[in-house]
Design a protein around this motif. Structure first.
Motif, PDB file in Angstrom:
ATOM      1  N   GLY A 132       0.851  -1.183   0.000  1.00 35.98           N
ATOM      2  CA  GLY A 132       0.000   0.000   0.000  1.00 35.98           C
ATOM      3  C   GLY A 132       0.887   1.232   0.000  1.00 35.98           C
ATOM      4  N   ASP A 133       0.509   2.265  -0.723  1.00 38.74           N
ATOM      5  CA  ASP A 133       1.397   3.424  -0.858  1.00 38.74           C
ATOM      6  C   ASP A 133       1.482   4.277   0.403  1.00 38.74           C
ATOM      7  OD1 ASP A 133      -1.073   4.694  -0.912  1.00 38.74           O
ATOM      8  OD2 ASP A 133      -0.866   5.483  -2.947  1.00 38.74           O
ATOM      9  N   ARG A 134       0.641   3.981   1.410  1.00 39.28           N
ATOM     10  CA  ARG A 134       0.728   4.718   2.677  1.00 39.28           C
ATOM     11  C   ARG A 134       0.951   3.762   3.854  1.00 39.28           C
ATOM     12  NH1 ARG A 134      -3.844   6.454   0.420  1.00 39.28           N
ATOM     13  NH2 ARG A 134      -5.156   5.732   2.158  1.00 39.28           N
ATOM     14  N   ASP A 135       1.550   2.623   3.575  1.00 41.19           N
ATOM     15  CA  ASP A 135       1.829   1.633   4.620  1.00 41.19           C
ATOM     16  C   ASP A 135       3.037   2.085   5.440  1.00 41.19           C
ATOM     17  OD1 ASP A 135       2.366  -0.572   6.203  1.00 41.19           O
ATOM     18  OD2 ASP A 135       2.154  -2.028   4.581  1.00 41.19           O
ATOM     19  N   PHE A 191      -0.532  -0.287  -4.428  1.00 40.21           N
ATOM     20  CA  PHE A 191      -1.958   0.059  -4.445  1.00 40.21           C
ATOM     21  C   PHE A 191      -2.206   1.236  -3.509  1.00 40.21           C
ATOM     22  CE2 PHE A 191      -1.530  -4.404  -5.432  1.00 40.21           C
ATOM     23  CZ  PHE A 191      -2.440  -4.629  -6.454  1.00 40.21           C
ATOM     24  N   PRO A 192      -3.251   1.997  -3.737  1.00 40.91           N
ATOM     25  CA  PRO A 192      -3.593   3.076  -2.807  1.00 40.91           C
ATOM     26  C   PRO A 192      -4.022   2.484  -1.461  1.00 40.91           C
ATOM     27  CG  PRO A 192      -4.759   3.327  -4.910  1.00 40.91           C
ATOM     28  CD  PRO A 192      -4.166   1.957  -4.901  1.00 40.91           C
ATOM     29  N   SER A 243     -10.880  -5.780  -5.128  1.00 40.64           N
ATOM     30  CA  SER A 243     -11.143  -6.084  -6.540  1.00 40.64           C
ATOM     31  C   SER A 243      -9.891  -5.887  -7.381  1.00 40.64           C
ATOM     32  CB  SER A 243     -12.282  -5.215  -7.073  1.00 40.64           C
ATOM     33  OG  SER A 243     -13.496  -5.547  -6.429  1.00 40.64           O
ATOM     34  N   ARG A 244      -9.143  -4.819  -7.110  1.00 33.50           N
ATOM     35  CA  ARG A 244      -7.925  -4.562  -7.876  1.00 33.50           C
ATOM     36  C   ARG A 244      -6.846  -5.593  -7.555  1.00 33.50           C
ATOM     37  NH1 ARG A 244      -6.110   1.622  -7.658  1.00 33.50           N
ATOM     38  NH2 ARG A 244      -4.469   0.681  -8.949  1.00 33.50           N
ATOM     39  N   PHE A 253      -3.464  -2.194   5.469  1.00 30.51           N
ATOM     40  CA  PHE A 253      -4.550  -3.087   5.062  1.00 30.51           C
ATOM     41  C   PHE A 253      -5.229  -2.580   3.792  1.00 30.51           C
ATOM     42  CE2 PHE A 253      -3.951  -4.417   9.457  1.00 30.51           C
ATOM     43  CZ  PHE A 253      -3.969  -5.795   9.304  1.00 30.51           C
ATOM     44  N   TYR A 254      -4.413  -2.093   2.868  1.00 32.91           N
ATOM     45  CA  TYR A 254      -4.892  -1.618   1.565  1.00 32.91           C
ATOM     46  C   TYR A 254      -5.753  -2.662   0.851  1.00 32.91           C
ATOM     47  CZ  TYR A 254      -1.821  -4.913  -0.647  1.00 32.91           C
ATOM     48  OH  TYR A 254      -1.259  -6.096  -1.045  1.00 32.91           O
TER      49      TYR A 254
END
Length: 245
Positions: free
Chosen positions: A190-193, A217-218, A229-230, A222-223
């Motif tokens: 996740g890009d903000r992990d 992923f954005p 779905s992505r 826990f993105y």
């Protein structure tokens, strides 16, 4: 008690996907995946002992022992091509299970490592040694479904022992460089992990002789919950399975 939960048995499926939850997680975390993934894939989720419907089973606090138990339970299910997906602690365990199965002649077709620092680059603060309130604060800070349980005093008393066990397990884990993995590996982040960034996740490439890719992923640690779905679309694309019936 069985080690795996399979929400939809698919005897026609050409491939099995084994999912390993995060520290403090259970099989319910992946419950929705079977409905959304391709009909060509049969999803099996590891249910670690000491939680959910395995609450009466003793906790396992050693990563090597847990790896051997999971790999042993998987053996009868490796009669079809299979891939492994692990998130956070589950990514490290999935890597070790992949290495062990590879050595035994049951090589996965792919390994997906999600939201995890690579096994040879762990480090960081030991959360398992913190008192209950501090540990709860860390879990809540990471987010995810476990954070909700921590706000309920009765649930907190029930889940905290296995959360602490899992953190102790992964924080005492020591990576051995051999045997080397030959499996294709994809790292998801996740890009903000706050736990792992893309640069650190890229070091998973150092652990396999197979092809490597990374996908961002954005979202936070826990993105994969809001981006389910992505994430599943990327898994299916990577595994080259049909998306329709």
């Amino acid at each position: 008690m069985s080690w795996f939960r399979c929400a939809e048995a698919r005897p026609w499926a050409s491939l099995r996907l084994f999912c390993l939850p995060h520290a403090g997680g259970s099989a319910v975390f992946y419950r929705a995946w079977a409905k959304e993934i391709s009909p060509a894939v049969e999803v099996h989720v590891v249910q670690y002992p000491g939680r959910a419907d395995r609450m009466g089973d003793p906790l396992v606090s050693d990563a090597g022992q847990l790896t051997r138990l999971i790999a042993g339970a998987m053996a009868p299910l490796t009669d079809r091509p299979f891939a492994l997906f692990g998130h956070s602690m589950g990514a490290v365990l999935a890597y070790e299970v992949a290495r062990l199965l590879q050595r035994r002649g049951h090589t996965p077709v792919h390994l997906f490592a999600s939201g995890a620092r690579p096994p040879h680059d762990r480090g960081g603060e030991r959360l398992a040694d913190k008192d209950d309130d501090a540990l709860v604060a860390e879990v809540v800070g990471l987010g995810g479904t476990d954070a909700e349980a921590m706000r309920n005093p009765e649930l907190r008393e029930l889940v905290l022992p296995y959360i602490r066990n899992d953190f102790a397990l992964i924080e005492s884990y020591a990576h051995a460089p051999e045997p080397r993995l030959t499996v294709p590996l994809t790292a998801f982040t996740g890009d903000r992990d706050p736990h792992v960034d893309a640069a650190r996740a890229a070091r998973w490439a150092e652990l396999t002789d197979g092809p490597f890719a990374s996908r961002e992923f954005p979202g936070d640690h826990f993105y994969l919950v809001p981006q389910r779905s992505r994430v599943l679309a990327e898994i299916m694309r990577t595994l080259e399975v049909p998306t329709g019936p």
